[in-house]
Design a protein around this motif. Sequence first.
Motif, short mmCIF file in Angstrom:
data_model
loop_
_atom_site.label_atom_id
_atom_site.label_comp_id
_atom_site.label_asym_id
_atom_site.label_seq_id
_atom_site.Cartn_x
_atom_site.Cartn_y
_atom_site.Cartn_z
N GLY A 32 0.82 -1.21 0.00
CA GLY A 32 0.00 0.00 0.00
C GLY A 32 0.85 1.25 0.00
N TYR A 33 0.17 2.39 0.14
CA TYR A 33 0.87 3.67 0.16
C TYR A 33 1.97 3.68 1.21
N GLY A 81 -3.06 13.86 10.52
CA GLY A 81 -4.44 14.29 10.47
C GLY A 81 -5.21 13.65 9.32
N GLN A 82 -4.49 12.94 8.45
CA GLN A 82 -5.11 12.25 7.32
C GLN A 82 -5.16 10.75 7.61
N PRO A 83 -6.17 10.05 7.08
CA PRO A 83 -6.32 8.61 7.37
C PRO A 83 -5.17 7.78 6.82
N ASP A 84 -4.90 6.68 7.48
CA ASP A 84 -3.92 5.71 6.99
C ASP A 84 -4.34 5.22 5.62
N GLU A 85 -3.37 5.10 4.71
CA GLU A 85 -3.58 4.63 3.35
C GLU A 85 -4.40 5.59 2.49
N TYR A 86 -4.49 6.86 2.91
CA TYR A 86 -5.05 7.90 2.05
C TYR A 86 -3.88 8.73 1.54
#
Length: 334
Positions: A149-150, A172-177
């Motif tokens: 993944g990312y 502050g951003q979701p995991d894997e976004y």
Amino acid sequence: MAAKPTMIDDFNVFVIGQAGRLQYEALLFAASLRAFSPGFKGRLIVAEPQPGALWPRDPRIEDSLVLDALNDLEVEIIPFESKVFGSSYAYGNKIEALTALPAGEPFLFFDTDTLITGELTSVPFDFDKPSASLKREGTWPTPELYGPGYGQIWKSLYDAFGLDYASSLDLGQPDEYWRRYLYFNAGYFFYKCPQVFGKKFLEYAVTIRDTPPPELVCQTMDPWLDQVALPLVIHALGGGRDTLPEGYLDGATSCHYRLLPMLYAREADAVVSALEEICAPNKIKKALKSYDPIKRMVYQGRGQKVRALFDQNDLPRKEQAIRNRIKREGYWMR
């Protein structure tokens, strides 16, 4: 009251200029900087690749009218040698050109498909902390369904160069976004020394190209190589995503329009007015009319026809929808 931003005028601005489209875009850029940033006192540089084994044809600026107009705008043309990329990866010009710029002098790079629309010296740069354009989409990587993944992909790159991966994340951003991971558009970037930045940029880009980590096996590197290496360079040199306040570059002070039909379709009225203002002087017009997209979009009025197709306050959400509409109407040019 908020403090006024610090005025900085002792830095160099550079773009790439070469035969074909980029020579005309470089002239547009230079004219816009001179028109809308009169306080800028640094050097305005067009870095020009020189003939060599990596170019099948002479890449230098070939239009004498463009050269004359650039000279009138007090633009310095600085040659550089293509030792690594050349025609096989033209985006590498922005990497190799850094080696020709003066060491120890702060620099600001722009892609040529950019207009300066405000006073550059009002931008509160901290050249000790490099950054780059956040006007981007999640173009890279494209994780496979059953592949890494990312997080795994980006961590493999940080590990390859001995960098601290965790501190690069936007928690502050979701995991894997994709926004969680440090990623820039290479439309502009800046630092206090082009030699230091360029050496690291070249090292990272060549290493990623030639010996990528196994996690990158399914990833496409062309045309994304510069944008894969860039966040690693910025992170390694102590910069990041928050070193420049919002609203200046890719905002009130510059516009990375990318394509003239897209400029007319979606940019603010002030940007369209700026474009048409800088194209008006006779010497500029004479040079730019040699390039069909500028001649037809600006001087023959196709751009205004494109603009009339869209409500700039209610544009389609997807860029591709804008492109498709322009193409259906027969106004697409590059």
